[in-house]
Design a protein around this motif. Structure first.
Motif, PDB file in Angstrom:
ATOM      1  N   GLY A 223     -36.362 -29.317  76.318  1.00  0.00           N
ATOM      2  CA  GLY A 223     -35.118 -30.078  76.330  1.00  0.00           C
ATOM      3  C   GLY A 223     -34.204 -29.702  75.182  1.00  0.00           C
ATOM      4  O   GLY A 223     -32.985 -29.565  75.355  1.00  0.00           O
ATOM      5  N   LEU A 224     -34.776 -29.521  73.983  1.00  0.00           N
ATOM      6  CA  LEU A 224     -33.960 -29.138  72.829  1.00  0.00           C
ATOM      7  C   LEU A 224     -33.368 -27.751  73.009  1.00  0.00           C
ATOM      8  O   LEU A 224     -32.175 -27.532  72.744  1.00  0.00           O
ATOM      9  CB  LEU A 224     -34.814 -29.184  71.560  1.00  0.00           C
ATOM     10  CG  LEU A 224     -34.096 -28.807  70.258  1.00  0.00           C
ATOM     11  CD1 LEU A 224     -33.017 -29.830  69.943  1.00  0.00           C
ATOM     12  CD2 LEU A 224     -35.080 -28.695  69.111  1.00  0.00           C
ATOM     13  N   LEU A 225     -34.175 -26.793  73.482  1.00  0.00           N
ATOM     14  CA  LEU A 225     -33.711 -25.409  73.633  1.00  0.00           C
ATOM     15  C   LEU A 225     -32.691 -25.265  74.755  1.00  0.00           C
ATOM     16  O   LEU A 225     -31.900 -24.317  74.750  1.00  0.00           O
ATOM     17  CB  LEU A 225     -34.913 -24.489  73.885  1.00  0.00           C
ATOM     18  CG  LEU A 225     -35.896 -24.367  72.718  1.00  0.00           C
ATOM     19  CD1 LEU A 225     -37.088 -23.506  73.112  1.00  0.00           C
ATOM     20  CD2 LEU A 225     -35.207 -23.790  71.482  1.00  0.00           C
ATOM     21  N   LEU A 226     -32.712 -26.188  75.714  1.00  0.00           N
ATOM     22  CA  LEU A 226     -31.720 -26.157  76.785  1.00  0.00           C
ATOM     23  C   LEU A 226     -30.510 -27.036  76.463  1.00  0.00           C
ATOM     24  O   LEU A 226     -29.362 -26.636  76.670  1.00  0.00           O
ATOM     25  CB  LEU A 226     -32.343 -26.619  78.101  1.00  0.00           C
ATOM     26  CG  LEU A 226     -33.381 -25.699  78.744  1.00  0.00           C
ATOM     27  CD1 LEU A 226     -34.076 -26.415  79.904  1.00  0.00           C
ATOM     28  CD2 LEU A 226     -32.725 -24.416  79.242  1.00  0.00           C
ATOM     29  N   ALA A 230     -26.411 -26.104  75.479  1.00  0.00           N
ATOM     30  CA  ALA A 230     -25.551 -26.557  76.579  1.00  0.00           C
ATOM     31  C   ALA A 230     -24.393 -27.392  76.050  1.00  0.00           C
ATOM     32  O   ALA A 230     -23.221 -27.155  76.387  1.00  0.00           O
ATOM     33  CB  ALA A 230     -26.371 -27.368  77.586  1.00  0.00           C
ATOM     34  N   ILE A 231     -24.702 -28.356  75.202  1.00  0.00           N
ATOM     35  CA  ILE A 231     -23.656 -29.232  74.668  1.00  0.00           C
ATOM     36  C   ILE A 231     -22.718 -28.452  73.761  1.00  0.00           C
ATOM     37  O   ILE A 231     -21.482 -28.588  73.837  1.00  0.00           O
ATOM     38  CB  ILE A 231     -24.293 -30.419  73.928  1.00  0.00           C
ATOM     39  CG1 ILE A 231     -25.068 -31.305  74.907  1.00  0.00           C
ATOM     40  CG2 ILE A 231     -23.225 -31.247  73.213  1.00  0.00           C
ATOM     41  CD1 ILE A 231     -25.860 -32.408  74.245  1.00  0.00           C
ATOM     42  N   CYS A 232     -23.275 -27.598  72.902  1.00  0.00           N
ATOM     43  CA  CYS A 232     -22.437 -26.852  71.957  1.00  0.00           C
ATOM     44  C   CYS A 232     -21.457 -25.931  72.680  1.00  0.00           C
ATOM     45  O   CYS A 232     -20.264 -25.891  72.348  1.00  0.00           O
ATOM     46  CB  CYS A 232     -23.322 -26.038  71.012  1.00  0.00           C
ATOM     47  SG  CYS A 232     -24.199 -27.026  69.785  1.00  0.00           S
ATOM     48  N   LEU A 262     -26.876 -24.391  81.747  1.00  0.00           N
ATOM     49  CA  LEU A 262     -27.877 -24.935  80.821  1.00  0.00           C
ATOM     50  C   LEU A 262     -27.965 -26.450  80.918  1.00  0.00           C
ATOM     51  O   LEU A 262     -29.057 -27.026  80.806  1.00  0.00           O
ATOM     52  CB  LEU A 262     -27.537 -24.511  79.388  1.00  0.00           C
ATOM     53  CG  LEU A 262     -27.722 -23.035  79.047  1.00  0.00           C
ATOM     54  CD1 LEU A 262     -27.205 -22.741  77.643  1.00  0.00           C
ATOM     55  CD2 LEU A 262     -29.194 -22.642  79.155  1.00  0.00           C
ATOM     56  N   LEU A 263     -26.825 -27.112  81.132  1.00  0.00           N
ATOM     57  CA  LEU A 263     -26.836 -28.567  81.243  1.00  0.00           C
ATOM     58  C   LEU A 263     -27.612 -29.029  82.479  1.00  0.00           C
ATOM     59  O   LEU A 263     -28.381 -29.994  82.412  1.00  0.00           O
ATOM     60  CB  LEU A 263     -25.396 -29.092  81.294  1.00  0.00           C
ATOM     61  CG  LEU A 263     -25.232 -30.612  81.341  1.00  0.00           C
ATOM     62  CD1 LEU A 263     -25.799 -31.254  80.082  1.00  0.00           C
ATOM     63  CD2 LEU A 263     -23.768 -31.001  81.513  1.00  0.00           C
ATOM     64  N   VAL A 264     -27.428 -28.337  83.600  1.00  0.00           N
ATOM     65  CA  VAL A 264     -28.182 -28.685  84.809  1.00  0.00           C
ATOM     66  C   VAL A 264     -29.675 -28.486  84.584  1.00  0.00           C
ATOM     67  O   VAL A 264     -30.507 -29.342  84.951  1.00  0.00           O
ATOM     68  CB  VAL A 264     -27.684 -27.846  86.002  1.00  0.00           C
ATOM     69  CG1 VAL A 264     -28.598 -28.041  87.214  1.00  0.00           C
ATOM     70  CG2 VAL A 264     -26.248 -28.225  86.362  1.00  0.00           C
ATOM     71  N   PHE A 266     -31.211 -28.574  81.735  1.00  0.00           N
ATOM     72  CA  PHE A 266     -31.627 -29.602  80.780  1.00  0.00           C
ATOM     73  C   PHE A 266     -31.894 -30.932  81.482  1.00  0.00           C
ATOM     74  O   PHE A 266     -32.928 -31.581  81.235  1.00  0.00           O
ATOM     75  CB  PHE A 266     -30.541 -29.760  79.720  1.00  0.00           C
ATOM     76  CG  PHE A 266     -30.710 -30.954  78.820  1.00  0.00           C
ATOM     77  CD1 PHE A 266     -31.751 -31.016  77.916  1.00  0.00           C
ATOM     78  CD2 PHE A 266     -29.824 -32.028  78.881  1.00  0.00           C
ATOM     79  CE1 PHE A 266     -31.912 -32.126  77.086  1.00  0.00           C
ATOM     80  CE2 PHE A 266     -29.964 -33.121  78.063  1.00  0.00           C
ATOM     81  CZ  PHE A 266     -31.016 -33.175  77.157  1.00  0.00           C
ATOM     82  N   LEU A 267     -30.994 -31.347  82.363  1.00  0.00           N
ATOM     83  CA  LEU A 267     -31.176 -32.620  83.060  1.00  0.00           C
ATOM     84  C   LEU A 267     -32.377 -32.570  83.996  1.00  0.00           C
ATOM     85  O   LEU A 267     -33.107 -33.572  84.132  1.00  0.00           O
ATOM     86  CB  LEU A 267     -29.901 -32.971  83.825  1.00  0.00           C
ATOM     87  CG  LEU A 267     -28.667 -33.259  82.963  1.00  0.00           C
ATOM     88  CD1 LEU A 267     -27.446 -33.524  83.834  1.00  0.00           C
ATOM     89  CD2 LEU A 267     -28.909 -34.429  82.020  1.00  0.00           C
ATOM     90  N   CYS A 268     -32.612 -31.440  84.644  1.00  0.00           N
ATOM     91  CA  CYS A 268     -33.802 -31.309  85.493  1.00  0.00           C
ATOM     92  C   CYS A 268     -35.072 -31.442  84.656  1.00  0.00           C
ATOM     93  O   CYS A 268     -36.055 -32.073  85.093  1.00  0.00           O
ATOM     94  CB  CYS A 268     -33.790 -29.964  86.215  1.00  0.00           C
ATOM     95  SG  CYS A 268     -32.495 -29.798  87.465  1.00  0.00           S
ATOM     96  N   ASN A 269     -35.058 -30.875  83.473  1.00  0.00           N
ATOM     97  CA  ASN A 269     -36.224 -30.971  82.588  1.00  0.00           C
ATOM     98  C   ASN A 269     -36.449 -32.408  82.121  1.00  0.00           C
ATOM     99  O   ASN A 269     -37.590 -32.882  82.044  1.00  0.00           O
ATOM    100  CB  ASN A 269     -36.031 -30.051  81.387  1.00  0.00           C
ATOM    101  CG  ASN A 269     -37.149 -30.185  80.362  1.00  0.00           C
ATOM    102  OD1 ASN A 269     -38.227 -29.640  80.531  1.00  0.00           O
ATOM    103  ND2 ASN A 269     -36.883 -30.906  79.285  1.00  0.00           N
ATOM    104  N   GLU A 270     -35.360 -33.117  81.821  1.00  0.00           N
ATOM    105  CA  GLU A 270     -35.493 -34.479  81.299  1.00  0.00           C
ATOM    106  C   GLU A 270     -36.069 -35.429  82.342  1.00  0.00           C
ATOM    107  O   GLU A 270     -36.698 -36.432  81.994  1.00  0.00           O
ATOM    108  CB  GLU A 270     -34.129 -34.996  80.824  1.00  0.00           C
ATOM    109  CG  GLU A 270     -33.552 -34.240  79.650  1.00  0.00           C
ATOM    110  CD  GLU A 270     -34.459 -34.269  78.432  1.00  0.00           C
ATOM    111  OE1 GLU A 270     -34.482 -35.303  77.740  1.00  0.00           O
ATOM    112  OE2 GLU A 270     -35.154 -33.274  78.187  1.00  0.00           O
ATOM    113  N   TRP A 271     -35.864 -35.149  83.618  1.00  0.00           N
ATOM    114  CA  TRP A 271     -36.351 -36.050  84.663  1.00  0.00           C
ATOM    115  C   TRP A 271     -37.866 -36.189  84.639  1.00  0.00           C
ATOM    116  O   TRP A 271     -38.409 -37.277  84.862  1.00  0.00           O
ATOM    117  CB  TRP A 271     -35.878 -35.553  86.030  1.00  0.00           C
ATOM    118  CG  TRP A 271     -36.334 -36.410  87.171  1.00  0.00           C
ATOM    119  CD1 TRP A 271     -37.441 -36.245  87.949  1.00  0.00           C
ATOM    120  CD2 TRP A 271     -35.691 -37.608  87.631  1.00  0.00           C
ATOM    121  NE1 TRP A 271     -37.527 -37.248  88.867  1.00  0.00           N
ATOM    122  CE2 TRP A 271     -36.468 -38.105  88.707  1.00  0.00           C
ATOM    123  CE3 TRP A 271     -34.540 -38.290  87.250  1.00  0.00           C
ATOM    124  CZ2 TRP A 271     -36.126 -39.252  89.399  1.00  0.00           C
ATOM    125  CZ3 TRP A 271     -34.204 -39.443  87.941  1.00  0.00           C
ATOM    126  CH2 TRP A 271     -34.985 -39.915  88.994  1.00  0.00           C
TER     127      TRP A 271
END
Length: 513
Positions: A223-226, A230-232, A262-264, A266-271
């Protein structure tokens, strides 16, 4: 006697467990909360004042316009990124310890920045300060949700709302004060003394929780690496998009396209992550989802009503921040009274906060609708009526959203709610600035072309007409400002339409009569 001897002694809790016990609300907690609030206001003011003082800062540090734009971009990117990940870090290292470290680093970097020897070191200092600054707003919401008793929790949320209403409107007046009467360095140094006071309040007021380093065994590395890049990349792309021509620039295309991918991911990973930074399952709660969407729209409007008059007065009437300052103070200072009054209104059980929200959005929409009557002869005094509607319109649009989102939320969900709210808040400010810049460019070009075409067969179009090009440019800017007000009025009105269909009514906890 034998039975007494055989009786086992009671097992005392270890010191760490004792430290984790919830502290009773009292003077110390209140002082700690005020310390966090002061630090968060300093963080917001630091960004707003440096933006408003950028021309003087560039002159003082001998840097160009493009380099100044990068100073704003890297600070915003680091700040929004920290908002997303700091609640997890605070739960791991303890709220008090993490907050003190963030405030200390934030103040120290503010002290050093005017002495930066070159642009690279200044960019590094701004990036690090952005991380420290963005780590602070989630701490305010966490403290309010965790320590305040139910009967006054709404007032704690009103304190958080100060960061969206009071702080941004105070940026321009302070920028005018420092640049006109003291020195551009104070755009950086203004935070130092308040930050030291905030550290003293937090150190004395907030209880010390134990370290929970075992959480690193479940640390969300993917999550951190994605999420961080993504946000930056998205924030930098949105901040620099208009300056670089948006999709005409290869860099902007890569930043925005890569950031979205990267944001997509990241969100898939967070789920599926057992200990995520963002708990996506919380979005199933209608009130929270509605509050986040509406907050995003409200903050776009609030950002616009600061940028539009400031830009108009600077470009058309030649105002400096010191001359625009009284207009912003008209909204900022009354917030100290308006926010508690709105909180008291929402804390009455008979009052449905959804209709308070609708009234606040209606006032914002009306103010922007009046702004569409803007002409080239308007001066600061003509904006006062518009600003008066914001005195209560802004808090009535923010506090009910905080109530709708946090009502019925468990303490365990507090860090996740804080991450959602503050990340959306940070992204909304960046999107608002990028959207306004893009709309300004598009509408200014449209009106310039339309004015030139309408004058094509007119004798006024003779090249010998003095100042014609300047007058066309000014009129295009006026029409563009009116268009921006119209867009914001329609956005606020659209947010009202959602209220009867999406959020459900909630009641204030242990409401007053």
């Amino acid at each position: 006697m034998s039975s007494l001897i055989a009786t086992p002694l009671p097992v005392l809790p270890p010191p760490a467990a004792a430290a984790a016990a919830p502290a009773a609300f009292g003077t110390r907690i209140l002082v700690g909360l005020l310390g966090v609030l002061l630090a968060v206001l300093c963080a917001g003011l630091n960004e707003m004042v440096t933006k408003a003082s950028l021309a003087d800062i560039r002159g003082g540090m001998f840097i160009g316009a493009d380099e100044g734009a990068w100073l704003i971009a890297v600070y915003s990117a680091a700040s929004v990124s920290a908002m997303a990940f700091s609640p997890w870090l605070a739960a791991t290292f303890s709220l008090r310890r993490f907050t003190l470290c963030a405030i200390g680093v934030f103040a120290l970097l503010g002290l050093l920045q005017p002495y930066a020897p070159n642009l690279s070191s200044l960019l590094l200092l701004r990036t690090l300060q952005g991380l420290a600054s963005g780590a602070l707003p989630p701490m305010l919401m966490s403290v309010a949700l965790r320590f305040l008793p139910p009967g006054i929790k709404v007032y704690g949320l009103a304190g958080y709302a100060l960061t969206a209403t009071f702080g941004p409107n105070l940026g321009t007046p302070l920028a005018g004060l420092w640049t006109e009467y003291v020195g551009w360095q104070w755009a950086f140094w203004q935070i130092i003394l308040p930050s030291l006071l905030a550290m003293a309040c937090v150190s004395w007021g907030l209880p010390q929780d134990p370290l929970r380093l075992e959480r690193f065994k479940q640390f969300d590395w993917r999550g951190l690496l994605l999420g961080l890049p993504a946000i930056c990349t998205l924030v930098i792309g949105l901040t620099l998009g208009d300056r670089m021509g948006w999709f005409d620039s290869t860099l902007i295309c890569w930043l925005l396209g890569g950031g979205l991918v990267l944001l997509v991911l990241f969100l898939c990973n967070e789920w599926s992550e057992p200990l995520p930074f963002f708990k996506l399952q919380m979005l199933k709660v209608r009130n929270l989802t509605h509050a986040l969407v509406t907050l995003f729209g409200v903050l776009i409007v609030l950002t616009a009503v600061i940028i539009i008059p400031s830009s108009y007065l600077a470009q058309i009437q030649g105002y400096r921040p010191a001359q625009t300052g009284p207009l912003m103070l008209l909204v900022a200072l009354p917030q100290l009274l308006a926010l508690p009054l709105v909180a008291a209104l929402c804390n009455i059980r008979a009052v449905d906060c959804r209709w308070v929200l609708a009234t606040g959005l209606g006032m914002l929409s009306l103010s922007c609708a009046l702004g569409t009557q803007l002409t080239s002869v308007w001066i600061r005094d003509n904006f006062y009526l518009l600003q008066l509607l914001h005195i209560f319109g802004q808090p009535m649009s923010v506090i009910p959203l905080l109530m709708l989102a946090t009502g019925g939320m468990t303490p365990q969900d507090g860090p996740f709610a804080s991450a959602w709210f503050n990340t959306v808040k940070g992204l909304a400010s960046v999107v608002a600035a990028g959207l306004i810049e893009a709309l300004t460019t598009v509408r200014r070009h449209f009106h310039s072309n339309a004015l030139v075409d309408s004058l094509g067969n007119s004798p006024l179009a003779d090249s010998s007409a003095p100042g014609l090009a300047r007058r066309i440019h000014e009129q295009a800017l006026v029409l563009t400002s009116a268009d921006l007000y119209l867009c914001m009025a329609l956005l606020a009105a659209a947010l009202i339409v959602l209220i009867p269909f999406v959020p459900t009514r909630i009641y204030p906890p242990r409401a007053v009569a």
